[in-house]
Design an enzyme around this catalytic site. Structure first.
Site, PDB file in Angstrom:
ATOM      1  N   THR A 184     100.544 -66.501  34.031  1.00 60.59           N
ATOM      2  CA  THR A 184     100.681 -65.062  33.785  1.00 60.59           C
ATOM      3  C   THR A 184      99.477 -64.649  32.957  1.00 60.59           C
ATOM      4  O   THR A 184      98.893 -65.471  32.247  1.00 60.59           O
ATOM      5  CB  THR A 184     101.961 -64.737  32.994  1.00 60.59           C
ATOM      6  OG1 THR A 184     101.899 -65.426  31.753  1.00 60.59           O
ATOM      7  CG2 THR A 184     103.187 -65.147  33.754  1.00 60.59           C
ATOM      8  N   GLU A 329     106.692 -64.909  37.388  1.00 59.75           N
ATOM      9  CA  GLU A 329     107.837 -65.801  37.151  1.00 59.75           C
ATOM     10  C   GLU A 329     108.941 -65.654  38.186  1.00 59.75           C
ATOM     11  O   GLU A 329     109.884 -66.449  38.217  1.00 59.75           O
ATOM     12  CB  GLU A 329     108.444 -65.523  35.759  1.00 59.75           C
ATOM     13  CG  GLU A 329     107.569 -65.941  34.597  1.00 59.75           C
ATOM     14  CD  GLU A 329     106.610 -64.852  34.140  1.00 59.75           C
ATOM     15  OE1 GLU A 329     106.239 -63.995  34.961  1.00 59.75           O
ATOM     16  OE2 GLU A 329     106.230 -64.867  32.955  1.00 59.75           O
ATOM     17  N   LYS A 438     109.351 -46.219  20.924  1.00 65.57           N
ATOM     18  CA  LYS A 438     110.669 -46.049  20.316  1.00 65.57           C
ATOM     19  C   LYS A 438     110.581 -44.926  19.304  1.00 65.57           C
ATOM     20  O   LYS A 438     109.913 -45.045  18.278  1.00 65.57           O
ATOM     21  CB  LYS A 438     111.106 -47.356  19.660  1.00 65.57           C
ATOM     22  CG  LYS A 438     112.608 -47.506  19.637  1.00 65.57           C
ATOM     23  CD  LYS A 438     113.018 -48.928  19.360  1.00 65.57           C
ATOM     24  CE  LYS A 438     114.530 -49.039  19.541  1.00 65.57           C
ATOM     25  NZ  LYS A 438     115.022 -50.366  19.258  1.00 65.57           N
ATOM     26  N   TRP A 443     114.545 -44.968  23.180  1.00 62.42           N
ATOM     27  CA  TRP A 443     113.395 -45.298  24.005  1.00 62.42           C
ATOM     28  C   TRP A 443     112.902 -44.111  24.826  1.00 62.42           C
ATOM     29  O   TRP A 443     113.687 -43.420  25.475  1.00 62.42           O
ATOM     30  CB  TRP A 443     113.754 -46.443  24.965  1.00 62.42           C
ATOM     31  CG  TRP A 443     113.744 -47.779  24.302  1.00 62.42           C
ATOM     32  CD1 TRP A 443     112.994 -48.154  23.235  1.00 62.42           C
ATOM     33  CD2 TRP A 443     114.523 -48.923  24.680  1.00 62.42           C
ATOM     34  NE1 TRP A 443     113.254 -49.468  22.929  1.00 62.42           N
ATOM     35  CE2 TRP A 443     114.174 -49.957  23.790  1.00 62.42           C
ATOM     36  CE3 TRP A 443     115.449 -49.175  25.672  1.00 62.42           C
ATOM     37  CZ2 TRP A 443     114.747 -51.229  23.873  1.00 62.42           C
ATOM     38  CZ3 TRP A 443     116.017 -50.428  25.756  1.00 62.42           C
ATOM     39  CH2 TRP A 443     115.667 -51.441  24.857  1.00 62.42           C
TER      40      TRP A 443
HETATM   41  P1  ADP Z   1     101.002 -59.885  34.219  1.00 62.60           P
HETATM   42  O1  ADP Z   1     100.811 -58.434  34.580  1.00 62.60           O
HETATM   43  O2  ADP Z   1     101.546 -60.108  32.835  1.00 62.60           O
HETATM   44  O3  ADP Z   1      99.928 -60.795  34.646  1.00 62.60           O
HETATM   45  P2  ADP Z   1     102.706 -60.080  36.465  1.00 62.60           P
HETATM   46  O4  ADP Z   1     101.644 -59.765  37.411  1.00 62.60           O
HETATM   47  O5  ADP Z   1     103.640 -61.166  36.746  1.00 62.60           O
HETATM   48  O6  ADP Z   1     102.169 -60.421  35.068  1.00 62.60           O
HETATM   49  O7  ADP Z   1     103.428 -58.734  36.179  1.00 62.60           O
HETATM   50  C1  ADP Z   1     104.802 -58.582  36.097  1.00 62.60           C
HETATM   51  C2  ADP Z   1     105.149 -57.266  35.463  1.00 62.60           C
HETATM   52  O8  ADP Z   1     104.562 -56.182  36.170  1.00 62.60           O
HETATM   53  C3  ADP Z   1     106.618 -56.976  35.465  1.00 62.60           C
HETATM   54  O9  ADP Z   1     107.283 -57.652  34.431  1.00 62.60           O
HETATM   55  C4  ADP Z   1     106.634 -55.471  35.289  1.00 62.60           C
HETATM   56  O10 ADP Z   1     106.465 -55.103  33.942  1.00 62.60           O
HETATM   57  C5  ADP Z   1     105.399 -55.038  36.047  1.00 62.60           C
HETATM   58  N1  ADP Z   1     105.759 -54.553  37.368  1.00 62.60           N
HETATM   59  C6  ADP Z   1     105.719 -55.219  38.531  1.00 62.60           C
HETATM   60  N2  ADP Z   1     106.091 -54.422  39.560  1.00 62.60           N
HETATM   61  C7  ADP Z   1     106.380 -53.216  39.024  1.00 62.60           C
HETATM   62  C8  ADP Z   1     106.826 -51.972  39.553  1.00 62.60           C
HETATM   63  N3  ADP Z   1     107.026 -51.767  40.850  1.00 62.60           N
HETATM   64  N4  ADP Z   1     107.019 -50.955  38.682  1.00 62.60           N
HETATM   65  C9  ADP Z   1     106.823 -51.108  37.351  1.00 62.60           C
HETATM   66  N5  ADP Z   1     106.389 -52.257  36.804  1.00 62.60           N
HETATM   67  C10 ADP Z   1     106.177 -53.293  37.622  1.00 62.60           C
END
Ligand code: ADP
Length: 544
Positions: A184, A329, A438, A443
């Site tokens: 990640t 994940e 917040k 929220w």
């Molecule tokens: P990172 O961005 O930390 O590298 P990921 O690519 O795994 O990790 O991103 C996952 C995160 O992206 C989710 O936990 C969520 O916050 C956000 N996310 C993914 N798809 C959506 C969506 N359709 N709308 C809003 N947020 C999203």
């Protein structure tokens, strides 16, 4: 009593075997590292992948060893992907857009033994190698003529596999064996490795192939814009060959014009990417008066999809946008926003409200909302809580045990997202837990305000962050990047938002910026925004 069906391990090599055996002539189009568009087939990729397995075995790579790739989406990358997985090695995709220190940290943490990289990353590899002693050899995704000049010995991918045979016995290991490793991006703390198994990837591919998920078919031409190093390539590396979809791999060029040209030249029917990619594409098309002739639908995920993108695709270009939610994940697909029967019967404006949600859960998964003490919260579409998820495609731990025990007492994984779930089962992300604003103990959804602000004609991109406030703890402020040549004032924006959001959600300030910083996967980088706002003072005190 046990069932009497055959116990065939669900290993992903079977997916490419299937594609090669039954859709062998189906085309793979790829913009390679040399910039050329090349044409291959599932049968040819399968043969090259077997050569990769033999080449890896010749290097002494054993089951469970990590083989890193650092490259854009290409046919060679696809062969390496299956070549490693098929022989039981773990394919570790590195993101070349990360900072050097992060890549070094990740490669060391993973204990990568080989690195197969795009030649365009040669300078980066040059700096990386001294910092990652576990890397024994570097191979570049190119032919001998395009091999970059380096101070270390490197070999061209085509030469590396040229002398190998296309015979290799894939599989033969436990379906729970590790198959892929993806870190990640580590927006909090160090990056953490998600270690996919063959079984989890196989099941994820089947889950995403439902009509109400990605719904790929043998008749589709799929443009894989999502980088192979990002979140398991959204599983398309498995789902496209599983159904024999024609696959277009765009290489490094991700600007609006290049993506548009590939879509048109190759007759692409389906694609998937984060919203920022689509924004670039739509901007290019609007500025140049372009039309789509073949594109039918796109999946948008990775961050919230603004309504303006959904409307422009649908109303101006006749393309259906489907929003999906997931994370590294979760393999990654968790929910998809497609109408169920009762939503499909609603009016157009009512349906749009559902399209903006992140959607309904895929079969095989469970989700729940909890408060900070872990108590379940109602699915009433109003109460936000921490989103927890469970299932065979969800991480149970991080590589190397980072982060310790990541599951709650019921075995659910904490997504770090805050969301609501409504009575129809639609989940809607209101924020990432670390980005929530917040105010007065409640929220405010930064995502919702951003989405609405982006509907304003002058706004190209918008970000909402919380800044500290003496009375309310935090108050939201809005950062806007205007479209080229457009103008708007802070008052225009607040007027536009007025009536569309609760009064106490109204941003206390609107800042116009040249650029909204994006992270390495194209998402708004709120950490960078907050860092840039250090010392910022709100212009006035508000009363709620
Ligand atoms: P990172 O961005 O930390 O590298 P990921 O690519 O795994 O990790 O991103 C996952 C995160 O992206 C989710 O936990 C969520 O916050 C956000 N996310 C993914 N798809 C959506 C969506 N359709 N709308 C809003 N947020 C999203």
């Amino acid at each position: 009593m046990m069932g009497l069906m055959q116990d065939v391990p669900l290993t992903v090599d079977r997916i490419l075997d299937h594609a090669a055996n039954w859709q062998g002539n189906r085309e793979i189009v790829s913009r390679d590292a040399e910039g050329r568009v090349t044409r291959s087939t599932y049968a040819a990729i399968h043969a090259d992948a077997k050569r990769v397995s033999n080449a890896l075995a010749a290097e002494g790579i054993k089951q469970g060893d990590r083989v890193a790739t650092m490259g854009w989406n290409s046919a060679r990358h696809l062969s390496a992907w299956y070549g490693a997985a098929g022989m039981g090695a773990v394919l570790h995709t590195l993101n070349p857009r990360l900072f050097l220190e992060q890549i070094a940290y990740i490669a060391n943490h993973a204990g990568d033994r080989l690195l197969i990289a795009d030649p365009a990353t040669a300078d980066l590899v040059e700096e990386l190698l001294p910092q990652v002693p576990s890397i024994e050899k570097v191979i570049f995704f190119c032919d001998a003529a395009s091999l970059p000049q380096t101070s270390f010995p490197a070999i061209a991918f085509d030469d590396w596999i040229a002398g190998q045979t296309a015979d290799f016995d894939w599989g033969g290991f436990d379906e729970n064996a590790a198959c892929g490793l993806c870190y990640t991006s580590g927006t909090t703390g160090n990056p953490k490795g998600v270690l996919y198994s063959h079984r989890s990837n196989y099941i994820h591919a089947l889950m995403t192939l439902q009509r109400d998920a990605l719904g790929l078919s043998a008749r589709d031409t799929v443009l894989l814009v999502v980088p192979m190093y990002h979140a398991n390539a959204w599983g398309v590396v498995y789902s496209a060959p599983a159904v024999g979809a024609r696959l277009v791999l765009p290489g490094q060029r991700m600007d609006g014009e290049s993506i548009y040209n590939l879509i048109e030249q190759e007759g692409v029917t389906y694609s998937a990417a984060v919203p920022t990619v689509w924004q670039m594409l739509l901007q290019y098309m609007q500025e140049n008066g372009k039309r789509f002739t073949t594109l039918e639908r796109v999946t948008i995920g990775g961050s919230a999809c603004p309504e303006s993108i959904i409307r422009t695709f649908r109303d101006d270009y006749g393309v259906d946008v489907i929003q999906g939610w997931g994370m590294t994940e979760t393999s990654p697909l968790g929910t998809v926003s497609v109408p169920n029967a009762s939503v499909a019967a609603k009016s157009e404006p009512e349906q749009m409200a559902y399209k903006l949600k992140q959607g309904r859960l895929l079969c095989g998964l469970e989700m729940k909302l909890v408060d900070d003490a872990g108590n379940r919260l109602p699915h009433d579409g109003k109460t936000p809580g921490r989103l927890m998820i469970k299932g065979p495609t969800i991480a149970g731990a991080y590589f190397g045990g980072e982060g310790g025990d990541v599951l709650d007492a019921e075995g659910f994984f904490d997504t770090g997202d805050v969301s609501t779930i409504d009575g129809e089962g639609y989940m809607q992300i209101t924020d990432r837990a670390k980005d929530v604003v917040k105010s007065g103990g409640e929220w405010i959804s930064s995502i919702e305000i951003e989405n609405i602000a982006m509907g304003h004609d002058a706004v190209a991109n918008a970000a909402v962050v919380g800044v500290s406030h003496p009375k309310w703890d935090e108050r939201p402020i809005l950062l806007c990047q205007l479209k080229p040549g457009a103008s708007a004032t802070a008052a225009d924006l607040t007027q536009y938002l007025d009536g569309k959001i609760a009064k106490w959600w109204m941003p206390d300030d609107v800042l116009f910026v040249d650029d909204i910083p994006l992270g390495p996967t194209g998402k708004i980088d709120k950490k960078a925004i907050r860092a840039g706002l250090e010392g910022y003072k709100l212009p006035f005190e508000v009363s709620r």
